[in-house]
Design a protein around this motif. Sequence first.
Motif, PDB file in Angstrom:
ATOM      1  N   ILE A 143      -5.924   4.541  -9.151  1.00 38.63           N
ATOM      2  CA  ILE A 143      -6.681   4.299  -7.924  1.00 38.63           C
ATOM      3  C   ILE A 143      -7.705   3.459  -7.989  1.00 38.63           C
ATOM      4  O   ILE A 143      -8.051   2.398  -7.151  1.00 38.63           O
ATOM      5  N   ALA A 198       0.829   6.972  -6.610  1.00 42.80           N
ATOM      6  CA  ALA A 198      -0.341   7.990  -6.720  1.00 42.80           C
ATOM      7  C   ALA A 198      -0.109   9.238  -6.467  1.00 42.80           C
ATOM      8  O   ALA A 198      -0.736  10.190  -7.219  1.00 42.80           O
ATOM      9  N   SER A 199       0.621   9.596  -5.515  1.00 43.77           N
ATOM     10  CA  SER A 199       1.122  11.102  -5.207  1.00 43.77           C
ATOM     11  C   SER A 199       1.844  11.677  -6.333  1.00 43.77           C
ATOM     12  O   SER A 199       1.700  12.703  -6.815  1.00 43.77           O
ATOM     13  N   SER A 249      -6.612  -0.165  -8.608  1.00 48.30           N
ATOM     14  CA  SER A 249      -5.920  -0.493  -7.321  1.00 48.30           C
ATOM     15  C   SER A 249      -6.976  -1.018  -6.171  1.00 48.30           C
ATOM     16  O   SER A 249      -7.014  -2.260  -5.807  1.00 48.30           O
ATOM     17  N   SER A 267       0.890   4.343  -2.700  1.00 50.56           N
ATOM     18  CA  SER A 267       0.474   5.704  -2.042  1.00 50.56           C
ATOM     19  C   SER A 267       1.636   6.594  -2.903  1.00 50.56           C
ATOM     20  O   SER A 267       1.380   7.731  -3.165  1.00 50.56           O
ATOM     21  N   TYR A 286       0.958  -1.122   0.074  1.00 49.76           N
ATOM     22  CA  TYR A 286      -0.013  -0.056   0.047  1.00 49.76           C
ATOM     23  C   TYR A 286       0.761   1.289   0.082  1.00 49.76           C
ATOM     24  O   TYR A 286       0.490   2.155  -0.577  1.00 49.76           O
ATOM     25  N   SER A 287       1.894   1.149   0.658  1.00 53.90           N
ATOM     26  CA  SER A 287       2.887   2.288   0.620  1.00 53.90           C
ATOM     27  C   SER A 287       3.226   2.631  -0.887  1.00 53.90           C
ATOM     28  O   SER A 287       3.328   4.018  -1.085  1.00 53.90           O
ATOM     29  N   THR A 288       3.759   1.718  -1.576  1.00 59.27           N
ATOM     30  CA  THR A 288       4.171   2.360  -2.968  1.00 59.27           C
ATOM     31  C   THR A 288       2.986   2.738  -3.668  1.00 59.27           C
ATOM     32  O   THR A 288       3.265   3.491  -4.573  1.00 59.27           O
TER      33      THR A 288
END
Length: 129
Positions: free
Chosen positions: A106, A90-91, A109, A87, A83-85
């Motif tokens: 998004i 997506a950022s 996913s 994020s 989930y961190s990757t």
Amino acid sequence: MNVLLLALGGGIGAIARYLVGLAMMKRYLDPPFPVAMLVVNLIGSFGLGAFFGGYFQEIPLGAYEDPLFLTVGIGFFGAFTTYSTFSVEASMLLKAKQWRKLSLYIGFSIIGSILFFLLGFSMLVAFTS
């Protein structure tokens, strides 16, 4: 003992994520959005669903003391999916104002991961029944 089981599953899951991610990046040199982590997260969601369906035949609330769940569910699939990757990627799309790619990434996913989990779960519950 539980920490060792988590470490074993997590180590294998992290290595698997890295290898699958590399393979996807080599296959898709210029993807329309971050395909590598999307595929990893969809595979991981399907696999975790299949694990729950095959091992528990339900989605239990108190599985955190089960050694196989610690190793496979939390360890392997927790380290395999990321989930961190998601994020970060997506950022990056947000910062680049790539709205269409961001929306697709998004949507695929989040909705895809839930659907793949349910698909894996349903298939294994049906298979083991």
